[in-house]
Scaffold this motif. Structure first.
Motif, PDB file in Angstrom:
ATOM      1  N   THR A 171       0.771  -0.745   0.127  1.00 27.87           N
ATOM      2  CA  THR A 171      -0.107  -0.101   0.343  1.00 27.87           C
ATOM      3  C   THR A 171       1.099   1.426  -0.562  1.00 27.87           C
ATOM      4  OG1 THR A 171      -0.320   0.097   2.241  1.00 27.87           O
ATOM      5  CG2 THR A 171      -1.780  -0.885   1.748  1.00 27.87           C
ATOM      6  N   ALA A 172       2.611   1.053  -0.124  1.00 31.69           N
ATOM      7  CA  ALA A 172       2.949   2.502   0.548  1.00 31.69           C
ATOM      8  C   ALA A 172       3.231   2.916  -2.057  1.00 31.69           C
ATOM      9  CB  ALA A 172       4.396   1.964  -0.225  1.00 31.69           C
ATOM     10  N   ALA A 173       2.483   1.881  -2.813  1.00 31.13           N
ATOM     11  CA  ALA A 173       1.988   2.480  -3.633  1.00 31.13           C
ATOM     12  C   ALA A 173       0.777   3.154  -3.554  1.00 31.13           C
ATOM     13  CB  ALA A 173       1.951   1.099  -4.687  1.00 31.13           C
ATOM     14  N   ASP A 174      -0.004   3.522  -2.553  1.00 35.23           N
ATOM     15  CA  ASP A 174      -1.455   3.956  -2.725  1.00 35.23           C
ATOM     16  C   ASP A 174      -1.104   5.154  -1.845  1.00 35.23           C
ATOM     17  OD1 ASP A 174      -2.403   1.604  -3.317  1.00 35.23           O
ATOM     18  OD2 ASP A 174      -3.132   0.886  -1.837  1.00 35.23           O
ATOM     19  N   VAL A 175      -0.228   5.022  -1.030  1.00 34.86           N
ATOM     20  CA  VAL A 175       0.302   6.499  -0.429  1.00 34.86           C
ATOM     21  C   VAL A 175       0.703   7.899  -1.347  1.00 34.86           C
ATOM     22  CG1 VAL A 175       1.389   8.102   1.377  1.00 34.86           C
ATOM     23  CG2 VAL A 175      -0.291   5.728   2.166  1.00 34.86           C
ATOM     24  N   ALA A 176       1.954   7.300  -2.418  1.00 38.36           N
ATOM     25  CA  ALA A 176       2.244   7.546  -3.064  1.00 38.36           C
ATOM     26  C   ALA A 176       1.446   8.144  -4.437  1.00 38.36           C
ATOM     27  CB  ALA A 176       4.008   6.777  -3.744  1.00 38.36           C
ATOM     28  N   ARG A 177       0.957   7.262  -4.669  1.00 41.26           N
ATOM     29  CA  ARG A 177      -0.119   7.494  -5.710  1.00 41.26           C
ATOM     30  C   ARG A 177      -1.179   9.580  -5.195  1.00 41.26           C
ATOM     31  NH1 ARG A 177      -5.024   7.087  -8.362  1.00 41.26           N
ATOM     32  NH2 ARG A 177      -5.203   5.543 -10.799  1.00 41.26           N
TER      33      ARG A 177
END
Length: 191
Positions: A171-177
């Motif tokens: 979910t680190a990608a979701d935060v960055a997104r």
């Protein structure tokens, strides 16, 4: 009889060594590489006179696969903004794979440390070409300064990769997104 062509030895060495370097690091010894790839030492050195030559070629191989992975998440029918944000969806998919071990380029930089190492140039080429590719995508979004915004988004990508690796959390990608969406909204002249 339908025979698939066998990959040539050089391509086989690069593909297998890339996996091994990614999984275990560039400090992996030549004898281990030879044993695990299943080639003769003479064959390895025929194609790659030094281990450094092999590392550089592996980084170039990984660069192509990385870009293919990111492009795979960009839906052609999506808006320009959604295509850019799709990069982070691709990253999330990658982070969720069982063999995810962070960025091969950052790993190589840390493992090799010496800025004069031949791999350093391959790492810089990868980082530069990734930023240029993101800037090209941003032009269609109507951002005022695609080069600057590309730097912002690539730093978000890098941070997401590192966070996902350390925390083992895709979910680190979701935060960055979400952060990327805010940056795009703030820097876009598109409605």
């Amino acid at each position: 009889m339908n025979r698939r062509p066998r990959p040539n030895k050089r391509d086989l060495i690069v593909e297998e060594a890339s996996k091994l370097f990614y999984q275990r690091g560039t400090g992996l010894g030549v004898d281990t590489l030879i044993d695990e790839i299943g080639v003769a030492k003479m064959t390895l050195y025929k194609h790659f006179p030094t281990k450094d030559d092999l590392i550089v070629e592996c980084l170039r191989f990984v660069d192509a696969r990385y870009r293919d992975r990111l492009r795979g998440g960009l839906a052609a029918e999506a808006s320009a903004t959604e295509r850019v944000l799709g990069i982070f969806d691709s990253l999330r998919d990658w982070f969720a794979t069982p063999n995810f071990r962070g960025c091969a380029f950052v790993n190589a930089t840390v493992e090799l440390a010496d800025p004069q190492h031949p791999a350093h140039r391959a790492v810089l080429e990868h980082k530069t070409s990734t930023r240029e590719w993101v800037a090209e995508l941003l032009i269609a979004c109507g951002v005022d300064d695609p080069q600057f915004v590309a730097r912002q988004l690539v730093q978000l990508m890098e941070g997401a990769i590192t966070t996902a690796m350390l925390e083992q959390d895709p979910t680190a990608a979701d935060v960055a997104r979400a952060s990327a969406a805010q940056i795009l909204a703030a820097s876009s002249s598109e409605d």
